[in-house]
Design a protein around this motif. Structure first.
Motif, PDB file in Angstrom:
ATOM      1  N   LEU A   1       0.820  -1.203   0.000  1.00 50.44           N
ATOM      2  CA  LEU A   1       0.000   0.000   0.000  1.00 50.44           C
ATOM      3  C   LEU A   1       0.861   1.263   0.000  1.00 50.44           C
ATOM      4  CD1 LEU A   1      -2.668  -1.025   2.667  1.00 50.44           C
ATOM      5  CD2 LEU A   1      -2.730  -1.388   0.186  1.00 50.44           C
ATOM      6  N   THR A   2       0.445   2.236  -0.775  1.00 52.42           N
ATOM      7  CA  THR A   2       1.031   3.578  -0.758  1.00 52.42           C
ATOM      8  C   THR A   2      -0.116   4.580  -0.838  1.00 52.42           C
ATOM      9  OG1 THR A   2       1.263   3.647  -3.166  1.00 52.42           O
ATOM     10  CG2 THR A   2       3.160   2.830  -1.906  1.00 52.42           C
TER      11      THR A   2
ATOM     12  N   SER B   1      10.536  -4.886  -8.405  1.00 55.01           N
ATOM     13  CA  SER B   1       9.649  -3.782  -8.739  1.00 55.01           C
ATOM     14  C   SER B   1       8.198  -4.257  -8.643  1.00 55.01           C
ATOM     15  CB  SER B   1       9.940  -3.272 -10.148  1.00 55.01           C
ATOM     16  OG  SER B   1       9.080  -2.206 -10.481  1.00 55.01           O
ATOM     17  N   LEU B   2       7.390  -3.537  -7.856  1.00 54.48           N
ATOM     18  CA  LEU B   2       6.006  -3.941  -7.634  1.00 54.48           C
ATOM     19  C   LEU B   2       5.073  -2.754  -7.837  1.00 54.48           C
ATOM     20  CD1 LEU B   2       6.322  -6.050  -4.343  1.00 54.48           C
ATOM     21  CD2 LEU B   2       6.173  -6.914  -6.685  1.00 54.48           C
ATOM     22  N   ALA B   3       3.866  -3.051  -8.277  1.00 56.20           N
ATOM     23  CA  ALA B   3       2.822  -2.034  -8.360  1.00 56.20           C
ATOM     24  C   ALA B   3       2.104  -1.985  -7.021  1.00 56.20           C
ATOM     25  CB  ALA B   3       1.839  -2.370  -9.478  1.00 56.20           C
ATOM     26  N   SER B   4       2.065  -0.812  -6.418  1.00 60.27           N
ATOM     27  CA  SER B   4       1.385  -0.678  -5.141  1.00 60.27           C
ATOM     28  C   SER B   4      -0.097  -0.366  -5.358  1.00 60.27           C
ATOM     29  CB  SER B   4       2.054   0.414  -4.298  1.00 60.27           C
ATOM     30  OG  SER B   4       1.877   1.688  -4.903  1.00 60.27           O
ATOM     31  N   VAL B   5      -0.837  -0.340  -4.254  1.00 63.59           N
ATOM     32  CA  VAL B   5      -2.273  -0.094  -4.292  1.00 63.59           C
ATOM     33  C   VAL B   5      -2.562   1.148  -3.452  1.00 63.59           C
ATOM     34  CG1 VAL B   5      -4.548  -1.054  -3.781  1.00 63.59           C
ATOM     35  CG2 VAL B   5      -2.670  -2.574  -4.460  1.00 63.59           C
ATOM     36  N   PRO B   6      -3.366   2.092  -3.959  1.00 62.07           N
ATOM     37  CA  PRO B   6      -3.723   3.259  -3.141  1.00 62.07           C
ATOM     38  C   PRO B   6      -4.452   2.827  -1.868  1.00 62.07           C
ATOM     39  CG  PRO B   6      -4.304   3.626  -5.441  1.00 62.07           C
ATOM     40  CD  PRO B   6      -3.943   2.177  -5.313  1.00 62.07           C
TER      41      PRO B   6
END
Length: 256
Positions: A109-110, A141-146
């Motif tokens: 999470l970000t 490298s990862l895609a974060s979630v709002p």
């Protein structure tokens, strides 16, 4: 010389005194409040601060292990449950076995859902560059979630939350400021803040943000600050103050 029976009994008693999980299995009615699994006694403070909280649900962001250095295990054994979130997906099986009432979600999470470099150096995991320089390890490298979108999806439109806990290695303040506390309105918030002295806490953005939202700092250890919603908690303050003064590393922050 003590008999074998007495030696075995003494050894078992010593083991029980050090292991709340084993004690609970053997003696289901045992009082677990004397134990602490947190690094600095935070779970004992939460145990007492939340004793009369009607909303027995937590959101544990950066939950790590379901038992080892857990801030929410004592609450779980008291009948609480909730949403537990960690970027380390391998923890899901441990939560399924040891805390089946909890809902584990593997998510990074970000505030804004950006792509991040995520490092796991043997249990210390973070997406913060400064933290990664201190604890280097394998990076991906990862895609974060709002975080707000994620919580709304998981908790629904009007959640009743007793505790919001955030411990995500230097991204704690970013997540806290991105969460709509008017929508969630937890009774208690515990957030990791890397300050050593009480007078430093008042200068953090997290502290100012929570004060503006109607929260007051109840206790500080060397790693975390625990806040409560002032209006709802004020009546319990006198009864519990003696307990907090015995907590390891406790210092009063906000005047009531």
């Amino acid at each position: 010389m003590p008999s074998l029976y007495r030696r075995v009994r003494a050894a078992l008693r010593r083991r029980l005194d050090r292991s709340p999980l084993l004690l609970q299995r053997l003696r289901p009615d045992s009082d677990l409040s004397k134990f602490s699994l947190s690094e600095l006694g935070e779970d004992k403070i939460l145990w007492d601060a939340l004793s009369n909280c009607p909303d027995k649900t937590y959101v544990d962001v950066g939950c790590f292990d379901p038992f080892e250095i857990s801030d929410t295990w004592l609450l779980y054994r008291r009948g609480w449950s909730g949403l537990v979130v960690d970027a380390q997906g391998h923890l899901e099986e441990a939560y399924r076995r040891r805390r089946p009432r909890d809902r584990f979600r593997a998510a990074l999470l970000t505030a804004d859902g950006r792509n991040v470099q995520f490092t796991n150096s043997g249990g210390v995991a973070s997406a913060d560059e400064q933290w990664q320089s201190i604890f280097p390890g394998p990076t991906s490298s990862l895609a974060s979630v709002p975080v707000q979108d994620f919580l709304e999806r998981e908790l629904g439109p009007a959640p009743s939350i007793g505790l919001l806990k955030i411990d995500v290695e230097n991204l704690d303040e970013e997540l806290l400021l991105a969460i709509n506390l008017t929508w969630m309105r937890p009774f208690c918030v515990m957030v990791e803040q890397h300050v050593l002295w009480t007078d430093q806490v008042s200068f953090t953005r997290a502290h100012a943000h929570l004060q503006a939202q109607g929260y007051r700092a109840l206790a500080q250890t060397r790693r975390n600050v625990i806040y409560v919603e002032a209006d709802r908690f004020r009546g319990q303050r006198g009864e519990l103050e003696a307990v907090y003064r015995t907590a390891r590393g406790w210092e009063q922050i906000d005047a009531w």
